[in-house]
Design a protein around this motif. Structure first.
Motif, PDB file in Angstrom:
ATOM      1  N   PRO A 113       0.795  -1.225   0.000  1.00 35.22           N
ATOM      2  CA  PRO A 113       0.000   0.000   0.000  1.00 35.22           C
ATOM      3  C   PRO A 113       0.829   1.276   0.000  1.00 35.22           C
ATOM      4  O   PRO A 113       0.493   2.235  -0.705  1.00 35.22           O
ATOM      5  CB  PRO A 113      -0.828  -0.138   1.282  1.00 35.22           C
ATOM      6  CG  PRO A 113      -0.941  -1.608   1.494  1.00 35.22           C
ATOM      7  CD  PRO A 113       0.366  -2.170   1.047  1.00 35.22           C
ATOM      8  N   ASP A 114       1.922   1.315   0.769  1.00 33.64           N
ATOM      9  CA  ASP A 114       2.721   2.537   0.818  1.00 33.64           C
ATOM     10  C   ASP A 114       3.409   2.810  -0.524  1.00 33.64           C
ATOM     11  O   ASP A 114       3.428   3.942  -1.007  1.00 33.64           O
ATOM     12  CB  ASP A 114       3.764   2.451   1.932  1.00 33.64           C
ATOM     13  CG  ASP A 114       3.140   2.510   3.318  1.00 33.64           C
ATOM     14  OD1 ASP A 114       1.995   3.014   3.439  1.00 33.64           O
ATOM     15  OD2 ASP A 114       3.787   2.057   4.277  1.00 33.64           O
ATOM     16  N   ARG A 207      -4.919   7.808   6.914  1.00 38.41           N
ATOM     17  CA  ARG A 207      -4.374   7.054   5.781  1.00 38.41           C
ATOM     18  C   ARG A 207      -4.149   7.969   4.577  1.00 38.41           C
ATOM     19  O   ARG A 207      -4.159   7.519   3.436  1.00 38.41           O
ATOM     20  CB  ARG A 207      -5.321   5.911   5.396  1.00 38.41           C
ATOM     21  CG  ARG A 207      -5.475   4.841   6.463  1.00 38.41           C
ATOM     22  CD  ARG A 207      -6.327   3.680   5.961  1.00 38.41           C
ATOM     23  NE  ARG A 207      -7.661   4.122   5.570  1.00 38.41           N
ATOM     24  CZ  ARG A 207      -8.678   4.284   6.407  1.00 38.41           C
ATOM     25  NH1 ARG A 207      -8.519   4.030   7.698  1.00 38.41           N
ATOM     26  NH2 ARG A 207      -9.859   4.688   5.970  1.00 38.41           N
ATOM     27  N   ARG A 219      -6.127   6.917   1.005  1.00 32.02           N
ATOM     28  CA  ARG A 219      -6.345   5.468   0.901  1.00 32.02           C
ATOM     29  C   ARG A 219      -7.559   5.092   1.738  1.00 32.02           C
ATOM     30  O   ARG A 219      -7.611   5.383   2.931  1.00 32.02           O
ATOM     31  CB  ARG A 219      -5.097   4.729   1.383  1.00 32.02           C
ATOM     32  CG  ARG A 219      -5.152   3.230   1.150  1.00 32.02           C
ATOM     33  CD  ARG A 219      -3.782   2.593   1.342  1.00 32.02           C
ATOM     34  NE  ARG A 219      -3.375   2.502   2.719  1.00 32.02           N
ATOM     35  CZ  ARG A 219      -2.191   2.896   3.193  1.00 32.02           C
ATOM     36  NH1 ARG A 219      -1.299   3.441   2.389  1.00 32.02           N
ATOM     37  NH2 ARG A 219      -1.892   2.748   4.463  1.00 32.02           N
ATOM     38  N   THR A 221      -8.783   1.934   2.434  1.00 34.27           N
ATOM     39  CA  THR A 221      -8.580   0.763   3.291  1.00 34.27           C
ATOM     40  C   THR A 221      -7.101   0.408   3.284  1.00 34.27           C
ATOM     41  O   THR A 221      -6.399   0.670   2.305  1.00 34.27           O
ATOM     42  CB  THR A 221      -9.397  -0.442   2.784  1.00 34.27           C
ATOM     43  OG1 THR A 221      -9.064  -0.708   1.414  1.00 34.27           O
ATOM     44  CG2 THR A 221     -10.888  -0.166   2.887  1.00 34.27           C
ATOM     45  N   ASN A 222      -6.622  -0.182   4.357  1.00 33.84           N
ATOM     46  CA  ASN A 222      -5.207  -0.536   4.423  1.00 33.84           C
ATOM     47  C   ASN A 222      -4.837  -1.568   3.368  1.00 33.84           C
ATOM     48  O   ASN A 222      -3.838  -1.427   2.668  1.00 33.84           O
ATOM     49  CB  ASN A 222      -4.848  -1.036   5.821  1.00 33.84           C
ATOM     50  CG  ASN A 222      -4.816   0.091   6.840  1.00 33.84           C
ATOM     51  OD1 ASN A 222      -4.392   1.203   6.530  1.00 33.84           O
ATOM     52  ND2 ASN A 222      -5.284  -0.178   8.044  1.00 33.84           N
TER      53      ASN A 222
END
Length: 252
Positions: A113-114, A207, A219, A221-222
């Motif tokens: 994600p990052d 987020r 974002r 959701t993680n």
């Protein structure tokens, strides 16, 4: 080779490129910095064979037009990454001028994600985009149905998602047409939809990333958005409720 179900689709929407201003290479270089080891140094022939580009940057400068740039990819059958940009003659809203769309496809397992946030930010900031999103293919198909009319009449989106208006019914190109898993909102788009509100957007801000140009990458959701996950679906629905301007739902 990855299947479409395992892909992440990134699209950003930007003003048309004017002259040799460097946005094409800014996008490509930014994406390569965001994914260390990635080299977009191949294109395709009319027969869809890959062709190596020994001096990719010179090739981009020579072949780029005001409408974007030609297809580029890495040379990795297991983890193919592609990028291209083209002009869409339609406006992002009623009466707005043509725009450029930058499209990127990459396997979901290429980056976490990052790193995916880094990729979206690099592409959008390099393009000078108004807004954009990164969404897993499966979720993206269902989200697209929010604006797809059916034979019987208006859209009937799945899973209780709200129906969204077509671009020609919107009043401003800064208004996003839809949400995605990761969302890029330029400073102008953030103002248009009312983000951020420190009290109402605490969860989203946890987020979110503020960009150098004054925009945001948000974002939802993680983990990658999965509409079979009730918590993910609830987050998507809640975010649409928070921003009624998205998709023109606050318009009469």
């Amino acid at each position: 080779m990855t299947s479409r179900q395992d892909e992440l689709a990134i699209i950003v929407y930007a003003p048309v490129f004017q002259g040799d201003e460097g946005r094409a290479l800014a996008i490509i270089h930014g994406m390569e910095r965001a994914l260390p080891g990635l080299r977009l140094e191949w294109t395709s022939s009319e027969k869809e064979d890959l062709i190596a580009l020994p001096d990719r940057d010179a090739w981009v400068r020579a072949n780029r037009t005001s409408s974007g740039f030609l297809f580029l990819s890495n040379d990795n059958d297991e983890h193919p990454v592609t990028i291209a940009a083209w002009e869409n003659p339609s406006g992002l809203a009623a009466g707005s001028p043509p725009h450029v769309e930058v499209h990127v496809d990459l396997p979901l397992d290429t980056a976490g994600p990052d790193a995916t946030t880094d990729v979206l930010e690099a592409i959008a900031e390099g393009a000078g985009a108004l807004w954009g999103h990164a969404t897993p293919f499966k979720a993206g198909v269902e989200i697209a149905e929010q604006t797809s009319p059916i034979v019987e009449g208006p859209p009937r989106p799945p899973r209780g998602l709200p129906a969204l208006k077509l671009p020609e019914m919107l009043h401003s190109p800064e208004i996003p047409h839809r949400l995605g898993w990761l969302n890029y909102w330029s400073a102008a788009t953030a103002r248009a939809i009312g983000f951020p509100d420190q009290a109402r957007d605490a969860d989203l801000l946890s987020r979110a990333r503020y960009t150098a140009s004054g925009g945001w990458v948000v974002r939802l959701t993680n983990a990658p958005l999965d509409l079979d996950n009730p918590e993910h679906l609830a987050t998507l629905l809640r975010t649409y409720e928070r921003f009624p301007a998205i998709g023109g739902r606050s318009l009469p």
